[in-house]
Design an enzyme around this catalytic site. Structure first.
Site, short mmCIF file in Angstrom:
data_model
loop_
_atom_site.label_atom_id
_atom_site.label_comp_id
_atom_site.label_asym_id
_atom_site.label_seq_id
_atom_site.Cartn_x
_atom_site.Cartn_y
_atom_site.Cartn_z
CE1 TYR A 94 -4.39 -1.15 0.06
CE2 TYR A 94 -3.32 -2.98 1.21
CZ TYR A 94 -4.40 -2.46 0.52
OH TYR A 94 -5.50 -3.25 0.28
CD GLU A 137 -6.19 -6.06 1.71
OE1 GLU A 137 -4.95 -6.00 1.86
OE2 GLU A 137 -6.82 -5.36 0.89
#
Length: 400
Positions: A94, A137
């Site tokens: 990310y 997640e």
């Protein structure tokens, strides 16, 4: 984020509506140039056909439109999170994506529009979204690891059987190479399979629906060979798989996905086009093993040569009083088998059979197929909460 920063994000909505794909196309090119290792993480087929940039542009726009209350997007984010987990996306990824996304906003929009204040606002917005996704997640990863037979990341599986289902589709029976237990799954979920594609010189992942009811020994996926795309990235993985032999191995991630058979006592209507039958076949087999709820199987394909699983479905129907089928072929040849309806799937021709009290409806196929039949069901006054669908590839259909 404060009110002024949210206002800056909202001010970019018209730009995202008109030029979002220009931005996301630039973003992917920039990221792969600086971080080429990510080419093995991303589906280069969807990069080639433009679906990934379209999906990302839609996601960025949706986030901007709902910046005041991003929680309304939670179901969409969970769907994306499932796919990220199946690809073994990590928190550090990310950071890379965020760096290139903010840089792309600056470089594509230019200094007059992409002011320091706007870039700060988008940086905060992205970081907040990243935190949400990482949290989603992390829960998925933990759930996968805590399952009996579960695991995180990639695991080696051996192909122990290959069955030709039609001119285009083969089923692959995948057994864990380490001989240990495998994780359970819910009918409708998928695996990510990773293979080395010689033409690209890259490992490439693809999502494939599990096509059978759960058993404790192996997973089955049924893969359509994209013959017209053999030399293009979007067809290279299916062609690589179709060339494999019994004894070859592939990397597999744990079962994932939020499209699944609901565990309720209700009639089941399964509507598929082409290879979209695969997750619905898993649902059908699961229902056969468990509740035997009243089920209507509706399937359409081009012709008899590409009609996968027909013999299995016919046999199941002959042996049961709970299953009814409607089969459509677009181009019927002479001496066609009795019971095949000419043309594309038309729910008007099945209307009486599928309007069952409290029934659940499951759609799987390409985006136009899903949209058309979703609208038909809504037109029949079916409650939207009882309609479930799965689109293969990056998510572009948002109907509920």
């Amino acid at each position: 984020m404060n009110t002024n920063q949210k206002a800056l994000i909202k001010a970019t909505i018209p730009i995202l509506q008109s030029s979002g794909e220009v931005l996301t196309d630039y973003f992917y090119k920039r990221m792969f140039e600086h971080n080429p290792e990510l080419k093995s993480v991303f589906n280069m087929g969807n990069q080639s056909n433009g679906k990934q940039k379209q999906a990302l542009a839609g996601a960025v726009l949706a986030y901007a439109e709902h910046i005041d209350n991003p929680s309304v997007l939670i179901d969409i984010l969970k769907g994306i999170g499932n796919k990220h987990v199946s690809l073994n996306i990590q928190a550090k990824d990310y950071t890379i994506v965020g760096t290139h996304l903010i840089a792309s906003i600056k470089e594509v929009l230019g200094e007059e529009i992409a002011t320091p204040e706007l870039l700060d606002a988008w940086t905060l917005a992205y970081n907040e979204l990243a935190e949400i996704m990482i949290g989603i997640e992390a829960d998925f990863y933990l759930n996968n690891e805590n399952k009996t037979g579960g695991w995180k990341g990639w695991r080696n599986f051996t192909i122990k059987a290959i069955v030709v289902e039609s001119k285009e589709i083969k089923s692959f029976y995948l057994f864990p190479t380490d001989g240990k237990e495998i994780a359970t799954y819910t009918a409708g979920q998928y695996l990510s399979v990773q293979v080395f594609v010689e033409q690209l010189g890259l490992l490439q992942p693809r999502h494939y629906s599990l096509s059978s009811a759960y058993n404790s020994r192996y997973y089955r996926i049924s893969v359509k060979k994209e013959t017209a795309l053999e030399v293009h990235p979007e067809g290279m993985v299916s062609n690589t798989l179709h060339k494999m032999k019994v004894g070859n191995t592939v990397n597999v991630s744990a079962p994932a996905g939020n499209f699944s058979l609901q565990t309720v006592d209700a009639p089941i209507i399964l509507i598929s086009g082409g290879v979209g039958a695969t997750p619905l076949l898993s649902m059908l087999e699961t229902n056969q093993k468990t509740n035997k709820n009243k089920t209507v199987w509706i399937h359409g394909c081009r012709n008899a040569s590409v009609h996968a699983f027909k013999e299995v479905i016919d046999s199941m129907e002959q042996e049961s009083d709970w299953l009814e089928t409607f089969l459509f072929n677009e181009d019927i040849e002479q001496n066609v088998e009795e019971g095949i309806i000419q043309g594309r799937v038309d729910l008007e021709k099945c209307k009486e059979a599928i309007l069952l009290k409290n029934a659940h409806y499951y759609l799987c196929g390409p985006a136009p197929f899903i949209k058309a039949h979703y609208e038909s069901l809504v037109g029949f006054n079916i409650d939207k909460s009882n309609i479930f669908y799965e689109e293969f590839g990056p998510q572009s259909v948002h109907l509920n």
